[in-house]
Enzyme design. Structure first.
Site, PDB file in Angstrom:
ATOM      1  N   SER A   1       7.077   5.175  -4.177  1.00 16.95           N
ATOM      2  CA  SER A   1       7.414   4.428  -5.389  1.00 16.95           C
ATOM      3  C   SER A   1       6.922   2.997  -5.269  1.00 16.95           C
ATOM      4  O   SER A   1       6.793   2.459  -4.159  1.00 16.95           O
ATOM      5  CB  SER A   1       8.926   4.410  -5.595  1.00 16.95           C
ATOM      6  OG  SER A   1       9.552   3.586  -4.617  1.00 16.95           O
ATOM      7  N   ASP A   2       6.629   2.371  -6.403  1.00 16.33           N
ATOM      8  CA  ASP A   2       6.488   0.919  -6.380  1.00 16.33           C
ATOM      9  C   ASP A   2       7.838   0.351  -5.942  1.00 16.33           C
ATOM     10  O   ASP A   2       8.881   1.010  -6.074  1.00 16.33           O
ATOM     11  CB  ASP A   2       6.083   0.398  -7.759  1.00 16.33           C
ATOM     12  CG  ASP A   2       5.405  -0.968  -7.689  1.00 16.33           C
ATOM     13  OD1 ASP A   2       5.549  -1.655  -6.655  1.00 16.33           O
ATOM     14  OD2 ASP A   2       4.738  -1.347  -8.666  1.00 16.33           O
ATOM     15  N   TRP A   3       7.822  -0.844  -5.432  1.00 16.61           N
ATOM     16  CA  TRP A   3       9.018  -1.418  -4.803  1.00 16.61           C
ATOM     17  C   TRP A   3      10.116  -1.642  -5.849  1.00 16.61           C
ATOM     18  O   TRP A   3      10.058  -2.547  -6.659  1.00 16.61           O
ATOM     19  CB  TRP A   3       8.646  -2.706  -4.100  1.00 16.61           C
ATOM     20  CG  TRP A   3       8.278  -2.516  -2.652  1.00 16.61           C
ATOM     21  CD1 TRP A   3       8.794  -3.225  -1.594  1.00 16.61           C
ATOM     22  CD2 TRP A   3       7.366  -1.583  -2.083  1.00 16.61           C
ATOM     23  NE1 TRP A   3       8.241  -2.764  -0.415  1.00 16.61           N
ATOM     24  CE2 TRP A   3       7.365  -1.766  -0.678  1.00 16.61           C
ATOM     25  CE3 TRP A   3       6.538  -0.588  -2.617  1.00 16.61           C
ATOM     26  CZ2 TRP A   3       6.583  -1.002   0.187  1.00 16.61           C
ATOM     27  CZ3 TRP A   3       5.754   0.175  -1.765  1.00 16.61           C
ATOM     28  CH2 TRP A   3       5.785  -0.037  -0.381  1.00 16.61           C
ATOM     29  N   GLY A   4      11.099  -0.752  -5.819  1.00 17.39           N
ATOM     30  CA  GLY A   4      12.201  -0.825  -6.767  1.00 17.39           C
ATOM     31  C   GLY A   4      12.031   0.065  -7.978  1.00 17.39           C
ATOM     32  O   GLY A   4      12.861   0.034  -8.885  1.00 17.39           O
ATOM     33  N   ALA A   5      10.971   0.884  -8.004  1.00 20.47           N
ATOM     34  CA  ALA A   5      10.698   1.706  -9.190  1.00 20.47           C
ATOM     35  C   ALA A   5      11.457   3.026  -9.198  1.00 20.47           C
ATOM     36  O   ALA A   5      11.465   3.713 -10.215  1.00 20.47           O
ATOM     37  CB  ALA A   5       9.198   1.987  -9.304  1.00 20.47           C
TER      38      ALA A   5
END
Length: 785
Positions: free
Chosen positions: A279-283
């Site tokens: 995932s993108d960071w926090g996605a």
């Protein structure tokens, strides 16, 4: 002793031995930029960091701080509680501590730590090269440098299409065109992974704006996804990328990291991707839905695992879904440098050479009335803050903070002598005014307009006024994240050179171009609009209340300008040279069966000027007889050719069936029709030197088949005869209601309906015989096509 990670077979044994808790830890990350380490299984932690521009020192320092804090907490018997970290894992803890320490250091007056980091040409500069070889070379050197800091996985390249010139992250990515993207992005992947470092193409998919980026719902047609936004990612998968990053945005109502259609149906089942999705960071907004969709690794870590354990225990999350994620992560970890320890040697001098070569290939000459190149005997005055302090890359996760930046002013002083170069003021000897101007771009915010920075505009106006008063020349250098509005200035300056953001060597190479140390050969990888309101996404960019509609569909970039007959400031593929070229001959094979062989396009190009140089031969395809809407033309081939003065060379470009295909929504597949196509050869999308019309052959997707409408079937006596012979019934009678009221219904729909099925069942046919009849009819239709 527990099974140790060694190969793919060991992974299956480890999965049998792991507890659910251990598996949950493997899919949520062990630190802000590390995967989880499990020494008991011989599993090392992979270190992943941004970006393809180079090492992000803030992330690098943040990771070190987190590791320090975690170790201290462990030693004190009070380990950090992962269940309290939330969706950003330990990242906020690290960055908060880092911020405090930076403030303390500033108050103490201590000198900042050295930053000897390389910043490689960002995507927009590499896109301008139109040269996969130099992009791949940058990938090699980038991987070597990142690996020297212990990095196992580079978060990049950015493979998102240039949809709108105001996008804050425009400078990170390569191009507006899916074909050009599919040639350049995989080159970066190959370069990185050849050195044993893992590449991570991002952000999948359609991540084209920063406004409301964490959750904006982007409504994009499947055809636009297939034709515009997916090809670059598929090309990276075909090139063997080990990982892919899912995006923040929702795609047609579902967050990308929780989108099973995107991550499982398309990426894995259709494209055959075998690595892991991070995932993108926090996605990963909901961990259970993320795992179920096929997003294997949630970052940043560590996040809580209790929700995962409970979901498996209560059956909400099938264990096999969790196992699949762990398996995918471990496959990549086993391949990685974290496991092998085989790190390539890094040579700074070599990396600088590769950066410079890429920048020479990507330097774009937008305008030149003969002023450039300048002689080394001239006197110049530089204007604009960027002359001494250029922006080298976008801000945000792709930012590289470094002490190694070059600038045009210092390089000019080296070439001319300090006495012949001034800054901010002219002398009586000054004959050329050089203004370095632009605008910045960053992750987290889109640009407000195409305007350059206000102080840059003022510096340029001053340079123009002084040059006009003294009878001198004005050269503009564009140091920007993307296109800027040049309408007020273009007619009042003599030359415009565009390196965009160009990394640490950008200032030096821009000056080298000005003073003729090499011949620029870059080409625009996006359309440069005259006005923002000309852009295809105008009024459809940014959106409202976290909703945005991609109303332009497949008409992104030059496709839109062609369709609307809009004249851009500079077209896609455009770029001048200090020499001149002519396309002197074009021949195209005619009558080729695309199902069996590619179409060969032979192009002869000649350097008709007095200097060595390179030209990009561009081949576009137009479908003359298409049964559905297609763009006016599409780039389907290109080759960069380096020639000495007077030299002539013939290059051959091959166009396979994909070059003639479009995604047809009615069939849900890529199709190419037999018939006439125009092959257009030129040096930009608007500078077409030769056009050849050819006829190609292939199986006709619109020929009679079960997906043909009953109306079309009725108009084909041969088709009616085939059906009637096989089923011993009158198909026109059985389908009389559809022929009267719904002639667009396909034969397949009607075949599965009650009328035809009922008639065949009444004849005593069972399912097997009905299926056999279907196959017999289809085979006869194939013979017709």
């Amino acid at each position: 002793m527990k099974t140790q990670l060694t190969d793919l077979n060991s992974i299956e044994k480890i999965l049998q031995e792991m507890t659910v808790e251990e598996k949950a830890r493997m899919v949520i990350g062990g630190a802000p930029f590390h995967t989880e380490a499990m020494p008991e299984y011989g599993i090392p932690a992979m270190y992943m960091l941004d970006s393809c521009n180079g090492l992000n020192s803030l992330e690098y320092a943040g990771e070190a701080v987190y590791q320090e804090l975690a170790a201290q907490a462990e030693a004190a018997g009070q380990p950090l509680d992962r269940e309290k970290n939330g969706y950003m894992g330990g990242l906020l803890i690290a960055l908060g501590t880092l911020k405090k320490r930076a403030a303390q250091q500033a108050q103490s007056g201590a000198a900042p730590s050295p930053k000897p980091f390389g910043c490689y040409p960002p995507g927009i500069a590499l896109g301008s090269t139109w040269n996969p070889e130099v992009v791949e070379a940058c990938g090699h050197e980038l991987a070597k440098e990142m690996s020297s800091y212990g990095i196992d996985m580079i978060l990049g390249p950015n493979v998102n299409i240039h949809r709108d010139p105001l996008c804050g992250r425009l400078g990170e990515s390569f191009t507006e065109d899916p074909y050009l993207m599919s040639q350049l992005a995989p080159a970066m992947v190959r370069g990185i992974q050849a050195e044993g470092v893992t590449a991570c193409p991002k952000h999948f998919a359609a991540n084209n704006q920063e406004k409301d980026r964490m959750g904006v719902n982007e409504h994009v047609s499947e055809r636009a996804l297939r034709e515009i936004y997916f090809p670059g990612f598929k090309a990276c998968v075909d090139a063997g990328c080990k990982t892919v990053m899912s995006a923040y945005n929702q795609l047609n109502g579902t967050p990308s990291a929780m989108n099973g259609w995107l991550l499982t149906d398309i990426l894995r089942k259709e494209w055959g991707f075998g690595g892991f999705v991070v995932s993108d960071w926090g996605a990963a907004y909901e961990q259970i839905a993320t795992i179920a969709a096929g997003n294997d690794l949630t970052m940043p870590g560590p996040r809580g695992i209790q929700c995962i354990v409970e979901a498996v225990e209560n059956g909400t999350l099938p264990l096999e879904k969790l196992d699949a994620c762990v398996r995918n992560v471990l496959k990549v970890v086993a391949w990685s440098t974290a496991m092998t320890g085989k790190r390539p040697a890094f040579d700074r001098a070599r990396s600088l050479e590769v950066m410079e070569e890429a920048l020479r290939e990507g330097m774009i000459l937008l305008k030149n009335d003969g002023t450039l190149p300048l002689t080394t005997g001239c006197d110049v005055a530089f204007y604009g803050k960027r002359s001494k302090a250029p922006t080298i890359c976008p801000a945000g996760s792709s930012n590289v903070s470094t002490d190694l930046t070059t600038n045009a002013y210092d390089r000019a002083a080296e070439l001319l002598g300090a006495g012949h170069v001034t800054f901010g003021e002219a002398t009586g000897r000054t004959n050329t005014w050089i203004a370095v101007v632009g605008c910045d771009g960053r992750e987290g915010a889109d640009r407000d307009s195409l305007a350059m920075d206000a102080d840059d505009a003022q510096a340029l106006e001053t340079a123009i006024a002084e040059a006009q008063a003294a009878g001198g020349k004005v050269v503009v250098v564009i140091n920007a994240t993307g296109p800027i509005d040049l309408n007020p200035y273009e007619g009042r300056v003599n030359a415009i050179l565009c390196p965009f953001f160009a990394g640490i060597q950008g200032g030096k190479v821009a000056a080298d171009a000005i003073f003729g140390q090499f011949n620029p050969s870059g080409k625009l990888a996006m359309t440069w609009p005259k006005h923002y309101y000309d852009c295809p996404s105008y009024k459809n960019f940014g959106g409202e209340k976290q909703e945005v509609w991609y109303g332009e569909g497949i008409y992104v970039g030059y496709r839109w300008y062609d369709a609307r007959h809009i004249e851009p400031a500079y077209p896609f593929g455009y770029g001048l040279s200090y020499t001149s070229f002519a396309i002197t001959g074009v021949s195209v094979e005619d009558g080729i069966n695309m199902d069996k062989a590619p179409v060969k396009v032979n192009v002869t190009v000649k350097n008709t000027g007095s200097l060595p140089g390179s030209e990009v031969v561009q081949v576009y395809v137009r479908d003359v007889e298409c049964a559905f809407d297609r763009p006016e033309k599409e780039l389907k081939g290109f080759q960069k050719v380096s020639l000495q003065p007077g030299e002539e060379r013939t290059v051959t470009l091959e166009l396979d069936k994909a070059a003639f295909s479009g995604y047809y929504m009615e069939f849900g597949e890529w199709i190419a029709q037999p018939g006439e196509f125009d092959i257009l050869v030129g040096t930009s999308s608007r500078d077409i030197a030769a056009e050849r019309r050819i006829t190609v052959r292939c199986k006709d997707p619109f020929g009679i088949s079960f997906r043909s409408s009953i109306g079309a079937i009725a108009k084909c006596p041969q088709a009616v005869e085939i059906i009637n012979r096989v089923i011993d019934e009158d198909i026109l009678a059985l389908a009389h209601v559809a022929l009267e009221f719904a002639p667009d219904k396909s034969l397949e729909e009607l075949w599965n309906g009650t009328n035809i099925q009922g008639a065949l069942v009444k004849k005593g046919w069972d399912g097997g015989r009905i299926t056999k009849a279907h196959q017999e009819i289809e085979a006869s239709f194939d013979e017709m096509r």
